[in-house]
Design an enzyme around this catalytic site. Structure first.
Site, mmCIF file in Angstrom:
data_model
loop_
_atom_site.group_PDB
_atom_site.id
_atom_site.type_symbol
_atom_site.label_atom_id
_atom_site.label_comp_id
_atom_site.label_asym_id
_atom_site.label_seq_id
_atom_site.Cartn_x
_atom_site.Cartn_y
_atom_site.Cartn_z
ATOM 1 N N LYS A 89 -1.898 2.915 3.622
ATOM 2 C CA LYS A 89 -3.305 2.590 4.046
ATOM 3 C C LYS A 89 -4.021 1.258 3.268
ATOM 4 C CE LYS A 89 -7.875 4.797 5.125
ATOM 5 N NZ LYS A 89 -8.455 6.313 5.007
ATOM 6 N N SER A 163 -10.524 7.820 8.822
ATOM 7 C CA SER A 163 -10.129 6.329 8.741
ATOM 8 C C SER A 163 -9.111 5.905 8.581
ATOM 9 C CB SER A 163 -11.223 6.051 7.613
ATOM 10 O OG SER A 163 -10.582 6.423 6.250
ATOM 11 N N SER A 187 -10.539 12.178 6.638
ATOM 12 C CA SER A 187 -9.736 11.046 7.219
ATOM 13 C C SER A 187 -8.271 11.100 7.311
ATOM 14 C CB SER A 187 -10.020 9.830 6.155
ATOM 15 O OG SER A 187 -11.400 9.507 6.445
#
Length: 614
Positions: A89, A163, A187
């Protein structure tokens, strides 16, 4: 129907860790060509990626890995992730690569690897690229990024969840073996649920946050997406560990169970909300039925404190921590931020220091209620998300629908819990449905032990690959060091008088088996409660034993309670394994009764009972 956009023709699509290990065993010289093929298969129009490794960056990693292999001198035990490609990420640092947190104006070049990345590279893993996210990890939707909304891998009309949207997407499509996300409010779980993959939200502090752009430092956790529970568990152990450079890192106390009990008890919310999503409600009911039929006892509990704590993360003073985390760019150039994210971050200015302390007191009170409510249970089971929304719906209600996604996730880090999001089923409309198991801190391995069984019981594809799980993939390849396996032979057996000495220390029964046929069993004289003595002998028999895993930190106090002439030594099992187990000093044998022919203590006790009742 599974969405096939940005699919890859790579022959390595959907490979699990075990398959990657087997590939390099059979083709040990293929490291460079294999990884070049994986990198070359990634589409440049796939907005799940923000950054892909350059050829030089890939070559640098390969050269480093080759040096690690040379140091290993042919032994690959130290490199369990050798040549395995993974995604990160883009709020997690990789040395020499840009980190954007999905905000171009924020982008910087990282000077060093985040600790989790460094740990994984040290085990042989290779970073292929960095993935899209809700800007500054603020959202559960996957739509709040200037790089574009990441689409659901099963239906592009729907959101991917966030996210950690890009990490879930590339993993679900089998482009990498695993991926890293972050999880503050869900997330690392909501995107897993929306894309039919495993999402492991580790105990806070197990995986270091050094080199991770903070969202809420007190509640951030690096999370793991994998196609199988076994893979997620293996990666967590490779990535985790105490890091003195992270002020919120902490060592595992090794007091928690490493497996779920043989007869699990799961708590279930006494009231469930699905926001009108009848398919989500139906699939969760089906999941509960499957749990019950597999032997899990389900007990409704008051969900009020969980719900109240979940609301605090975005509707209380805790949002001010996001304001602090974003910092300078919000203060100096707020216009460069995503409008929804900017609005959330701006709300933090509405709270005072007094409000923050009140919020912390409330968090502590609700957290205590939650942890007390979970006592006596192996886990809490909840829907991973109560519903899913289309991209268009999210445009209409970006804050409300985001909040709905988090009612079963937001409380977890605030209450210092571990969590594991698991695929559950495919709905009638073809979208995935998932469940999440939640337990106290450091119960990560226990949740994984059940998760492996759960995944084994399903016939679901792995992510959106269309590939099904192979039987050999069920078990973790990671030897767990947080427990000691002990063979018990007498008064500590299930249902016997001293069994509480195991269960009160979070020990978990693993199996019943037998020793090698080289032992004799004796009923010892003058012991209360009655106890047997197990002695190795040239002409012995196989004796029934139970194997229990005791948390490492509780093993010493367990041993301290064992009276003479008994002790703990090493026992050989019928299948050749060696485990710790009860042994007896020879001086006690002359006064004891040889009961070897009964084959086990339980049979002997039943024999005594029959004589008494005759």
């Amino acid at each position: 129907m599974t969405h096939a956009s940005h699919s890859t023709n790579s022959p390595f699509r959907g490979f699990t860790l075990r398959e990657w290990q087997e590939h390099y065993r059979t083709a040990p010289g293929s490291l460079r060509t294999t990884l070049s093929m994986v990198l070359g298969s990634l589409s440049h129009t796939d907005n799940a990626w923000i950054y892909r490794a350059t050829a030089n960056q890939l070559e640098d990693q390969i050269a480093h890995l080759e040096s690690l292999r040379q140091k290993a001198e042919g032994s690959m035990a130290a490199l369990p992730l050798f040549g395995v490609p993974f995604a990160v990420k883009d709020n997690i640092d990789i040395a020499g690569w840009p980190t954007s947190a999905a905000c171009p104006a924020f982008t910087y070049t990282a000077e060093a690897d985040a600790t989790v990345v460094a740990n994984l590279r040290a085990k042989g893993a290779i970073v292929i690229g960095k993935t899209n996210l809700d800007q500054f990890a603020t959202g559960l939707v996957g739509t709040r990024s200037p790089y574009g909304a990441v689409r659901n891998t099963f239906n592009p009309d729907y959101v991917s969840g966030g996210s950690s949207s890009g990490s879930a997407s590339v993993l679900a499509r089998g482009l990498v073996a695993f991926s890293l996300g972050t999880d503050t409010a869900g997330s690392g779980r909501v995107p897993a649920g929306f894309n039919n993959v495993v999402g492991l939200k580790p105990t806070k502090g197990w995986l270091s946050n050094k080199g991770v752009v903070p969202a809420c430092r007190l509640n951030d956790s690096v999370s793991i997406f994998a196609l199988t529970v076994a893979d997620a568990q293996t990666v967590a152990h490779a990535a985790g560990g105490y890091d003195a450079a992270d002020a919120y890192s902490r060592p595992n106390p090794r007091t928690a169970p490493v497996a779920i009990s043989a007869h699990p008890r799961f708590a279930v919310p006494d009231s469930l909300e699905f926001f009108g999503d009848a398919q989500a409600e139906f699939e969760f009911d089906q999941a509960l039925d499957r749990l019950s039929s597999s032997g899990v006892t389900l007990v409704p509990i008051d969900f009020t404190p969980f719900r109240e704590l979940a609301e605090q993360l975005y509707y209380g003073a805790w949002v001010a921590e996001r304001t602090v985390a974003v910092g300078q760019i919000f203060e100096e150039s707020p216009e460069v931020m995503d409008p929804v994210v900017r609005g959330i971050v701006a709300n933090g200015l509405n709270y005072s220091a007094c409000d923050a302390w009140r919020a912390e007191y409330l968090r502590a009170e609700l957290s205590r209620k939650i942890n007390l409510a979970l006592e006596g249970f192996d886990a809490l089971v909840v829907p991973t998300s109560p519903t899913i929304r289309t991209q268009e719906e999210m445009v209409q209600e970006p804050v409300l629908y985001n909040s709905q996604f988090g009612i079963y996730t937001n409380f977890t880090n605030l209450a210092d819990l571990s969590a594991l999001a698991l695929p559950s089923s495919l709905r009638a409309d073809g979208l995935p449905a998932g469940i999440t198991l939640v337990a106290p801190a450091w119960h990560d391995d226990a949740l994984a032990s059940f998760g492996r069984q759960w995944q084994r019981s399903l016939t679901l594809p792995l992510g959106a690959t269309g590939i099904t799980l192979k039987p050999e993939e069920y078990m973790t390849s990671t030897p767990l060091t947080a427990s000691v396996r002990v063979a018990v032979v007498g008064a500590h057996l299930t249902g016997m008088p001293l069994n509480f000495q195991l269960t009160s220390r979070n020990a978990v029964r693993i199996e019943q088996t037998t020793t090698a046929a080289t032992y004799k069993l004796y009923a010892l004289a003058n012991t209360t409660p009655p106890k047997p003595g197990l002695v190795r002998a040239e002409t012995g028999s196989a004796i029934i034993v139970e194997l229990w895993d005791i948390p490492l930190a509780r093993f010493g106090e367990f041993v301290a309670e064992i009276p003479a002439p008994l002790g703990i030594g090493s026992l050989e099992l019928a299948d050749g394994r060696t485990v710790k187990g009860f042994i007896c000093e020879p001086w006690a044998i002359p006064d004891a009764t040889d009961i070897t022919h009964f084959g086990g203590w339980r049979s002997y006790i039943s024999h005594l009972a029959s004589l008494k009742n005759a």
